[in-house]
Design an enzyme around this catalytic site. Structure first.
Site, PDB file in Angstrom:
ATOM      1  CB  ALA A  12      -1.175  -0.304   1.147  1.00 56.37           C
ATOM      2  N   GLY A  15       0.358  -4.403   0.885  1.00 57.35           N
ATOM      3  CA  GLY A  15      -0.402  -4.633  -0.319  1.00 57.35           C
ATOM      4  C   GLY A  15      -0.479  -5.799  -1.374  1.00 57.35           C
ATOM      5  CD  GLU A  32      -2.282  -7.247   3.571  1.00 52.59           C
ATOM      6  OE1 GLU A  32      -1.516  -6.262   2.706  1.00 52.59           O
ATOM      7  OE2 GLU A  32      -3.030  -7.605   4.378  1.00 52.59           O
ATOM      8  CD  GLU A  79       1.745  -5.036   6.295  1.00 51.82           C
ATOM      9  OE1 GLU A  79       2.728  -6.297   5.921  1.00 51.82           O
ATOM     10  OE2 GLU A  79       1.178  -5.520   4.952  1.00 51.82           O
TER      11      GLU A  79
HETATM   12  N1  DAK Z   1       4.439   3.085  -1.304  1.00 50.70           N
HETATM   13  C1  DAK Z   1       5.200   4.232  -1.572  1.00 50.70           C
HETATM   14  N2  DAK Z   1       6.158   4.466  -1.900  1.00 50.70           N
HETATM   15  C2  DAK Z   1       6.660   3.409  -2.417  1.00 50.70           C
HETATM   16  C3  DAK Z   1       6.652   2.186  -1.877  1.00 50.70           C
HETATM   17  C4  DAK Z   1       5.688   2.318  -0.935  1.00 50.70           C
HETATM   18  N3  DAK Z   1       5.100   0.444  -0.940  1.00 50.70           N
HETATM   19  N4  DAK Z   1       7.871   1.215  -1.888  1.00 50.70           N
HETATM   20  C5  DAK Z   1       8.208   1.621  -2.597  1.00 50.70           C
HETATM   21  N5  DAK Z   1       8.203   3.606  -3.310  1.00 50.70           N
HETATM   22  C6  DAK Z   1       8.658   4.378  -3.953  1.00 50.70           C
HETATM   23  C7  DAK Z   1       9.861   4.491  -2.892  1.00 50.70           C
HETATM   24  O1  DAK Z   1       9.653   6.066  -2.708  1.00 50.70           O
HETATM   25  C8  DAK Z   1      10.915   5.806  -4.319  1.00 50.70           C
HETATM   26  O2  DAK Z   1      10.190   6.163  -4.981  1.00 50.70           O
HETATM   27  P1  DAK Z   1      11.131   7.265  -5.160  1.00 50.70           P
HETATM   28  O3  DAK Z   1      11.985   8.182  -3.787  1.00 50.70           O
HETATM   29  O4  DAK Z   1      11.893   7.188  -6.862  1.00 50.70           O
HETATM   30  O5  DAK Z   1      10.177   8.852  -5.839  1.00 50.70           O
HETATM   31  C9  DAK Z   1      10.347   4.035  -5.492  1.00 50.70           C
HETATM   32  O6  DAK Z   1       9.230   3.371  -5.405  1.00 50.70           O
HETATM   33  C10 DAK Z   1      11.740   2.929  -6.073  1.00 50.70           C
HETATM   34  O7  DAK Z   1      11.548   2.710  -4.405  1.00 50.70           O
HETATM   35  P2  DAK Z   1      13.386   2.346  -3.840  1.00 50.70           P
HETATM   36  O8  DAK Z   1      14.122   3.914  -4.081  1.00 50.70           O
HETATM   37  O9  DAK Z   1      13.007   2.503  -2.400  1.00 50.70           O
HETATM   38  O10 DAK Z   1      13.943   1.625  -4.560  1.00 50.70           O
HETATM   39  P3  DAK Z   1      14.791   0.121  -3.800  1.00 50.70           P
HETATM   40  O11 DAK Z   1      14.970  -1.026  -5.205  1.00 50.70           O
HETATM   41  O12 DAK Z   1      15.303   0.931  -3.189  1.00 50.70           O
HETATM   42  O13 DAK Z   1      14.276  -0.783  -2.813  1.00 50.70           O
HETATM   43  C11 DAK Z   1      12.441  -1.617  -2.073  1.00 50.70           C
HETATM   44  C12 DAK Z   1      12.579  -1.432  -2.937  1.00 50.70           C
HETATM   45  C13 DAK Z   1      10.710  -2.453  -2.302  1.00 50.70           C
HETATM   46  C14 DAK Z   1      12.892  -3.083  -1.241  1.00 50.70           C
HETATM   47  C15 DAK Z   1      11.557  -0.449  -0.780  1.00 50.70           C
HETATM   48  O14 DAK Z   1      11.479   0.027  -1.701  1.00 50.70           O
HETATM   49  C16 DAK Z   1      11.208  -0.144   0.515  1.00 50.70           C
HETATM   50  O15 DAK Z   1      10.991  -0.935   1.582  1.00 50.70           O
HETATM   51  N6  DAK Z   1       9.667   0.262   0.298  1.00 50.70           N
HETATM   52  C17 DAK Z   1       8.357  -0.049   1.130  1.00 50.70           C
HETATM   53  C18 DAK Z   1       8.089  -1.732   1.391  1.00 50.70           C
HETATM   54  C19 DAK Z   1       7.247  -1.768   2.004  1.00 50.70           C
HETATM   55  O16 DAK Z   1       7.688  -2.026   3.202  1.00 50.70           O
HETATM   56  N7  DAK Z   1       5.723  -1.772   1.624  1.00 50.70           N
HETATM   57  C20 DAK Z   1       5.401  -2.098   2.743  1.00 50.70           C
HETATM   58  C21 DAK Z   1       4.079  -1.234   2.311  1.00 50.70           C
HETATM   59  S1  DAK Z   1       2.378  -1.588   3.610  1.00 50.70           S
HETATM   60  C22 DAK Z   1      -3.992  -1.357   6.411  1.00 50.70           C
HETATM   61  C23 DAK Z   1      -4.105  -1.362   4.729  1.00 50.70           C
HETATM   62  C24 DAK Z   1      -2.703  -2.752   4.258  1.00 50.70           C
HETATM   63  C25 DAK Z   1      -1.437  -1.804   4.490  1.00 50.70           C
HETATM   64  C26 DAK Z   1      -1.754  -1.139   6.052  1.00 50.70           C
HETATM   65  C27 DAK Z   1      -2.186  -0.670   6.615  1.00 50.70           C
HETATM   66  N8  DAK Z   1      -5.099  -0.352   7.178  1.00 50.70           N
HETATM   67  C28 DAK Z   1      -6.118  -1.014   7.436  1.00 50.70           C
HETATM   68  C29 DAK Z   1      -5.379   1.005   7.298  1.00 50.70           C
HETATM   69  C30 DAK Z   1      -1.015  -2.475   4.557  1.00 50.70           C
HETATM   70  C31 DAK Z   1       0.087  -1.914   3.908  1.00 50.70           C
HETATM   71  C32 DAK Z   1       1.576  -1.908   3.494  1.00 50.70           C
HETATM   72  O17 DAK Z   1       1.376  -2.467   2.618  1.00 50.70           O
END
Ligand code: DAK
Length: 259
Positions: free
Chosen positions: A65, A110, A113, A133
């Protein structure tokens, strides 16, 4: 339909939905989720689409997400966002046709998921999975705490969710999270070959088989067998059952008509 972040194509009877927000590794913002939802409506209304592949453009499948969208949310907005995501993923799960996730890269949060809501997962060797998360201060909110334990078992799901660690395709295959791992250049051909094979089968029996599995797995065996009996019985009110069995007995090629 004009979508900014979703590309939809058809290859014979197979639909291919590509998440196309590569600059953010296909992170799910609200617009993207709405576009997926609307594309699923089109697919559901098109009886020529007999199987669907969901994949991602660039090096991500879906990196979760959108963290930037979620950061300022309060309780009400967070809950509403979770409800929207959960409804979308339930819609994927309840589609009548088989859905294959072709995971090309990061399937995190997400993204993992969404993949859990699909029927089958083919992963590239480069795919990475995880529910990170907990490290962001939230629980998995789009079905991860519910579907992950049902698919890989409670102990493994707890370890993955509590640690938030990211892991590779080989481990994902070992724990039963994915069906098959292939070299990245073979990913789409493998997914398409499987989807085309599914698309040739009797569509109503396919729908009932999916419902019988999905509904039966949620209940006790006594009731589950009754669910199976019901769907099996319903197949005998279809023309495709007559056609399938008739073609076998007459030693001719089968032609299912979705009737
Ligand atoms: N959201 C927004 N932007 C994202 C992103 C994300 N989840 N993942 C990557 N990006 C963006 C980065 O910010 C970057 O943007 P710029 O800086 O270039 O503008 C671009 O994508 C490229 O990412 P990186 O530069 O970081 O690329 P790397 O190859 O170095 O790293 C990575 C890749 C996947 C390891 C890293 O980007 C990363 O750790 N990303 C976050 C992954 C993450 O934590 N995903 C889970 C998100 S939490 C809920 C419902 C659902 C959820 C929560 C609550 N409620 C009930 C309210 C779900 C939550 C999630 O999914």
């Amino acid at each position: 339909m004009n979508c900014e972040f979703v590309i939809f194509e058809k290859d014979a009877n197979v639909g291919i939905l590509t998440i196309n927000r590569p600059k953010a590794l296909n992170a799910l913002n609200i617009q993207l989720m709405e576009e997926i939802d609307a594309t699923l409506d089109l697919v559901a209304a098109d009886e020529n689409v007999r199987a669907l592949i969901i994949t991602g453009a660039g090096k991500g499948f879906i990196a979760g997400a959108d963290i930037a969208t979620m950061k300022p949310m309060n309780y009400e907005k967070g809950k509403a966002y979770g409800v929207q995501g959960s409804a979308l993923f339930r819609k994927i799960e309840l589609m009548d046709i088989p859905i294959i996730a072709a995971v090309n890269g990061y399937a995190l949060g997400g993204g993992n998921e969404l993949m859990l809501s699909c029927d089958i997962v083919i992963a590239s060797e480069k795919a990475k999975f995880g529910q990170p998360e907990i490290g962001l201060g939230v629980t998995p909110g789009f079905g991860g705490t519910q579907r992950l334990p049902r698919i890989v078992g409670v102990r493994i799901a707890k370890e993955l969710i509590y640690s938030g660690r990211i892991f590779g395709a080989i481990e994902a295959e070992k724990i039963g999270l994915v069906n098959k791992v292939v070299p990245s250049e073979e990913l789409m051909d493998t997914a398409k070959a499987m989807a085309q094979n599914f698309a040739k089968m009797a569509p109503i029996a396919m729908k009932y088989a999916k419902k019988a599995i999905n509904e039966g797995i949620q209940t006790d065996i006594e009731n589950a067998v009754k669910i199976e009996n019901e769907y099996f019985g319903k197949c005998f009110s279809t023309k495709d059952q007559e056609e399938g069995m008739g073609a076998f007995l007459e030693k001719r090629k089968v032609l299912f008509k979705n009737q």
